[in-house]
Enzyme design. Structure first.
Site, PDB file in Angstrom:
ATOM      1  N   PRO A 276       0.824  -1.218   0.000  1.00 35.66           N
ATOM      2  CA  PRO A 276       0.000   0.000   0.000  1.00 35.66           C
ATOM      3  C   PRO A 276       0.857   1.268   0.000  1.00 35.66           C
ATOM      4  O   PRO A 276       1.649   1.485   0.907  1.00 35.66           O
ATOM      5  CB  PRO A 276      -0.794  -0.104   1.303  1.00 35.66           C
ATOM      6  N   GLU A 277       0.703   2.058  -1.035  1.00 37.83           N
ATOM      7  CA  GLU A 277       1.330   3.377  -1.106  1.00 37.83           C
ATOM      8  C   GLU A 277       0.198   4.406  -1.125  1.00 37.83           C
ATOM      9  O   GLU A 277      -0.941   4.066  -0.835  1.00 37.83           O
ATOM     10  CB  GLU A 277       2.213   3.475  -2.356  1.00 37.83           C
TER      11      GLU A 277
END
Length: 286
Positions: free
Chosen positions: A2-3
């Site tokens: 997750p960015e």
DNA sequence: ACGCGTGCCTGTTGGC
DNA sequence: TGCCAACAGGCACGCG
């Protein structure tokens, strides 16, 4: 992993489940995942979720209570963390012990207006994810939060070009959360390809014009990915358990050895700053 | 002081 | 076919 776009998607999908609801129960399960600066999660019980937002790769829930200062629940998913909402709490209890997500549960919560109508589960197979609960002041004293750089979507071309300096490789600077907050390995590699810049180019050696171009490409890709609900490589899912679609449009990430879609040359994979890095030696110069 | 290397973690993958 | 080493990488921390 997750960015920024994935975290933004989690927040957007989480919001309708939790906004305006009272936290009836919030407990850690198994291996501790609270940062040392955090209050105990029980202190969130009895508070109402006033707001769900994002800062860099952090998910932020603002929790209110009459005449008391707000508390902030801050969650970092790191590599494999998931924050899921279940509208029927009993289904979460089931999943907790039954399926893969539940097997790795680290935090379990129950929310509702009058009675419990939503279960919140933070699970994390790799146990890298971290949670923080505290006041605004305590959060400001928490170094991981305090050192966060500006939001890439808001900072603008000039501020970006002014921040990407020094003798480090430009990719390492993009990944530095104190320089800008939210970019990870995927969007670093993809934006550098889009801007035709080699990941190992010295940050300070790049012209302002090329850095402005890099900013425009980074912002374009982040927004495009948010539109497509992020990238799901292996673990990432949003709060409803849905996967994103942006991974289907990767130009370089995870494509080492494959053909460049631009020049049909072979994409090169190297290790830069300890991270897998893919680029096109022909399309990305200096 | 800054920049780089290492450790934390475990599910998945690829090679023998 | 099955096993096991290598790999994935964000971030904190330690060293030079």
């Amino acid at each position: 992993m997750p960015e920024l776009p994935e975290v933004e998607t989690v927040v957007r999908t989480l919001r309708p489940h939790v906004a305006g609801k009272k936290i009836l129960k919030l407990r850690t399960v198994g291996t501790p995942c609270l940062v040392p600066e955090s209050r105990s999660l029980e202190e969130a019980e009895g508070r109402v979720v006033a707001e769900a937002s994002r800062r860099g790769k952090f998910i932020v829930l603002r929790l209110t209570k009459d005449r008391e200062s707000d508390l902030f629940l801050v969650i970092h998913l790191r590599m494999t963390g998931r924050l899921m909402a279940y509208d029927r709490p009993e289904s979460a209890e089931e999943n907790w012990t039954e399926n893969l997500c539940g097997r790795h549960a680290r935090v379990f919560g129950l929310l509702g207006v009058s009675c419990a109508d939503c279960a919140l589960v933070f699970s994390d197979a790799r146990k890298f994810g971290r949670l923080f609960l505290g006041t605004e002041k305590e959060r400001a004293d928490w170094s991981s939060w305090a050192r966060l750089g500006p939001e890439p979507l808001d900072m603008g071309e000039e501020a970006f070009a002014g921040a990407i300096t020094g003798r480090r490789a430009v990719k390492s600077v993009l990944l530095d959360q104190t320089v800008l907050a939210g970019v990870g390995n995927i969007y670093a590699d993809e934006s550098l390809f889009a801007a035709h810049i080699r990941p190992d180019a010295e940050a300070g050696s790049l012209s302002k014009a090329r850095l402005r171009r890099l900013y425009r490409e980074l912002k374009r890709l982040l927004l495009l990915s948010i539109e497509q609900c992020g990238s799901s490589i292996r673990d990432y899912q949003d709060a409803d358990g849905n996967v994103g679609a942006f991974q289907n449009t990767f130009a370089v990430y995870g494509r080492g050895g494959d053909m460049c879609r631009n020049c049909r040359g072979k994409l090169k994979r190297v290790v830069l700053g300890g991270r897998g890095t893919v680029f096109c030696p022909r399309c990305q110069k200096t």
